[in-house]
Write a protein that holds these residues in place. Sequence first.
Motif, PDB file in Angstrom:
ATOM      1  N   LEU A   1       0.820  -1.208   0.000  1.00 21.93           N
ATOM      2  CA  LEU A   1       0.000   0.000   0.000  1.00 21.93           C
ATOM      3  C   LEU A   1       0.855   1.259   0.000  1.00 21.93           C
ATOM      4  O   LEU A   1       0.524   2.242  -0.675  1.00 21.93           O
ATOM      5  CB  LEU A   1      -0.957   0.003   1.190  1.00 21.93           C
ATOM      6  CG  LEU A   1      -2.128  -0.964   1.094  1.00 21.93           C
ATOM      7  CD1 LEU A   1      -2.970  -0.907   2.364  1.00 21.93           C
ATOM      8  CD2 LEU A   1      -2.984  -0.686  -0.121  1.00 21.93           C
ATOM      9  N   ILE A   2       1.956   1.251   0.721  1.00 21.45           N
ATOM     10  CA  ILE A   2       2.868   2.398   0.694  1.00 21.45           C
ATOM     11  C   ILE A   2       3.472   2.554  -0.699  1.00 21.45           C
ATOM     12  O   ILE A   2       3.545   3.660  -1.247  1.00 21.45           O
ATOM     13  CB  ILE A   2       3.972   2.256   1.766  1.00 21.45           C
ATOM     14  CG1 ILE A   2       3.369   2.405   3.165  1.00 21.45           C
ATOM     15  CG2 ILE A   2       5.085   3.274   1.549  1.00 21.45           C
ATOM     16  CD1 ILE A   2       4.328   2.094   4.290  1.00 21.45           C
ATOM     17  N   LEU A   3       3.865   1.437  -1.295  1.00 20.25           N
ATOM     18  CA  LEU A   3       4.426   1.468  -2.638  1.00 20.25           C
ATOM     19  C   LEU A   3       3.427   2.013  -3.651  1.00 20.25           C
ATOM     20  O   LEU A   3       3.762   2.862  -4.486  1.00 20.25           O
ATOM     21  CB  LEU A   3       4.856   0.056  -3.037  1.00 20.25           C
ATOM     22  CG  LEU A   3       5.497  -0.118  -4.396  1.00 20.25           C
ATOM     23  CD1 LEU A   3       6.866   0.544  -4.412  1.00 20.25           C
ATOM     24  CD2 LEU A   3       5.598  -1.583  -4.734  1.00 20.25           C
ATOM     25  N   THR A   4       2.189   1.563  -3.560  1.00 22.00           N
ATOM     26  CA  THR A   4       1.154   2.021  -4.482  1.00 22.00           C
ATOM     27  C   THR A   4       0.799   3.485  -4.237  1.00 22.00           C
ATOM     28  O   THR A   4       0.593   4.248  -5.184  1.00 22.00           O
ATOM     29  CB  THR A   4      -0.101   1.141  -4.345  1.00 22.00           C
ATOM     30  OG1 THR A   4       0.276  -0.223  -4.548  1.00 22.00           O
ATOM     31  CG2 THR A   4      -1.150   1.511  -5.359  1.00 22.00           C
ATOM     32  N   ALA A   5       0.737   3.883  -2.981  1.00 19.06           N
ATOM     33  CA  ALA A   5       0.408   5.271  -2.663  1.00 19.06           C
ATOM     34  C   ALA A   5       1.474   6.232  -3.197  1.00 19.06           C
ATOM     35  O   ALA A   5       1.156   7.352  -3.605  1.00 19.06           O
ATOM     36  CB  ALA A   5       0.250   5.450  -1.158  1.00 19.06           C
ATOM     37  N   LEU A   6       2.709   5.791  -3.217  1.00 18.14           N
ATOM     38  CA  LEU A   6       3.782   6.624  -3.755  1.00 18.14           C
ATOM     39  C   LEU A   6       3.864   6.555  -5.276  1.00 18.14           C
ATOM     40  O   LEU A   6       4.618   7.322  -5.894  1.00 18.14           O
ATOM     41  CB  LEU A   6       5.124   6.204  -3.148  1.00 18.14           C
ATOM     42  CG  LEU A   6       5.280   6.438  -1.648  1.00 18.14           C
ATOM     43  CD1 LEU A   6       6.595   5.869  -1.160  1.00 18.14           C
ATOM     44  CD2 LEU A   6       5.172   7.913  -1.321  1.00 18.14           C
ATOM     45  N   GLY A   7       3.110   5.659  -5.880  1.00 19.87           N
ATOM     46  CA  GLY A   7       3.109   5.530  -7.327  1.00 19.87           C
ATOM     47  C   GLY A   7       4.364   4.883  -7.875  1.00 19.87           C
ATOM     48  O   GLY A   7       4.743   5.112  -9.023  1.00 19.87           O
ATOM     49  N   LEU A   8       5.010   4.056  -7.084  1.00 16.36           N
ATOM     50  CA  LEU A   8       6.263   3.432  -7.500  1.00 16.36           C
ATOM     51  C   LEU A   8       6.106   1.961  -7.864  1.00 16.36           C
ATOM     52  O   LEU A   8       7.097   1.307  -8.205  1.00 16.36           O
ATOM     53  CB  LEU A   8       7.301   3.557  -6.375  1.00 16.36           C
ATOM     54  CG  LEU A   8       7.679   4.974  -5.974  1.00 16.36           C
ATOM     55  CD1 LEU A   8       8.580   4.962  -4.760  1.00 16.36           C
ATOM     56  CD2 LEU A   8       8.335   5.695  -7.131  1.00 16.36           C
ATOM     57  N   ASP A   9       4.881   1.442  -7.808  1.00 22.36           N
ATOM     58  CA  ASP A   9       4.683   0.029  -8.111  1.00 22.36           C
ATOM     59  C   ASP A   9       4.852  -0.233  -9.603  1.00 22.36           C
ATOM     60  O   ASP A   9       4.866   0.682 -10.425  1.00 22.36           O
ATOM     61  CB  ASP A   9       3.323  -0.454  -7.619  1.00 22.36           C
ATOM     62  CG  ASP A   9       2.175   0.283  -8.273  1.00 22.36           C
ATOM     63  OD1 ASP A   9       2.258   1.509  -8.366  1.00 22.36           O
ATOM     64  OD2 ASP A   9       1.206  -0.384  -8.673  1.00 22.36           O
ATOM     65  N   HIS A  10       4.991  -1.482  -9.949  1.00 17.25           N
ATOM     66  CA  HIS A  10       5.288  -1.883 -11.319  1.00 17.25           C
ATOM     67  C   HIS A  10       4.213  -1.405 -12.290  1.00 17.25           C
ATOM     68  O   HIS A  10       4.509  -0.883 -13.360  1.00 17.25           O
ATOM     69  CB  HIS A  10       5.432  -3.407 -11.364  1.00 17.25           C
ATOM     70  CG  HIS A  10       5.849  -3.924 -12.696  1.00 17.25           C
ATOM     71  ND1 HIS A  10       4.962  -4.436 -13.601  1.00 17.25           N
ATOM     72  CD2 HIS A  10       7.072  -3.995 -13.275  1.00 17.25           C
ATOM     73  CE1 HIS A  10       5.609  -4.813 -14.675  1.00 17.25           C
ATOM     74  NE2 HIS A  10       6.889  -4.561 -14.510  1.00 17.25           N
TER      75      HIS A  10
END
Length: 154
Positions: free
Chosen positions: A123-132
């Motif tokens: 969720l942190i990764l997605t919230a930062l927009g850094l996910d694949h």
Amino acid sequence: MLQRWRAVGLLAMALFAVNVLARLVIRFGFDGDDTAADRVSLVMFVVIGLILAAVAFRWGRDRPVARWAGDLAAAVGVALTLTVFVAPLLVGENPFGGGAGLFFAQIWLYLAATAAGVLVGYLILTALGLDHRSQQLKRYAQLKAAKPRRVVRR
């Protein structure tokens, strides 16, 4: 392929090592004190969750969810099996010595801690927009914006 399974195995061994370390601390440091043992167990679950949050964050940046989620599930499954059946034997206890309630409580608490850690990391990764997936969409948008429109003659 070999490096993929090596990473899964190393993660499983790291999670297992955290559990064994917590069991040894409880056994030799707080043998008769149940409240201290509960605190050490809580710290162990938090550390396991943080490890998995960091791994989900790292792996989620450059791999699709379907790939790293399967790898994490495999690592957690192996670590859980070792934690429930082998770790008590290493500290001189019976895996089924506390009864069925304690045995299944270990499993559910472990799964809850791992699920919470993975969820927080992703969720942190997605919230930062850094996910694949976000990165793929960002590259697609840049590619489409960089091409000039073709003029169509009629």
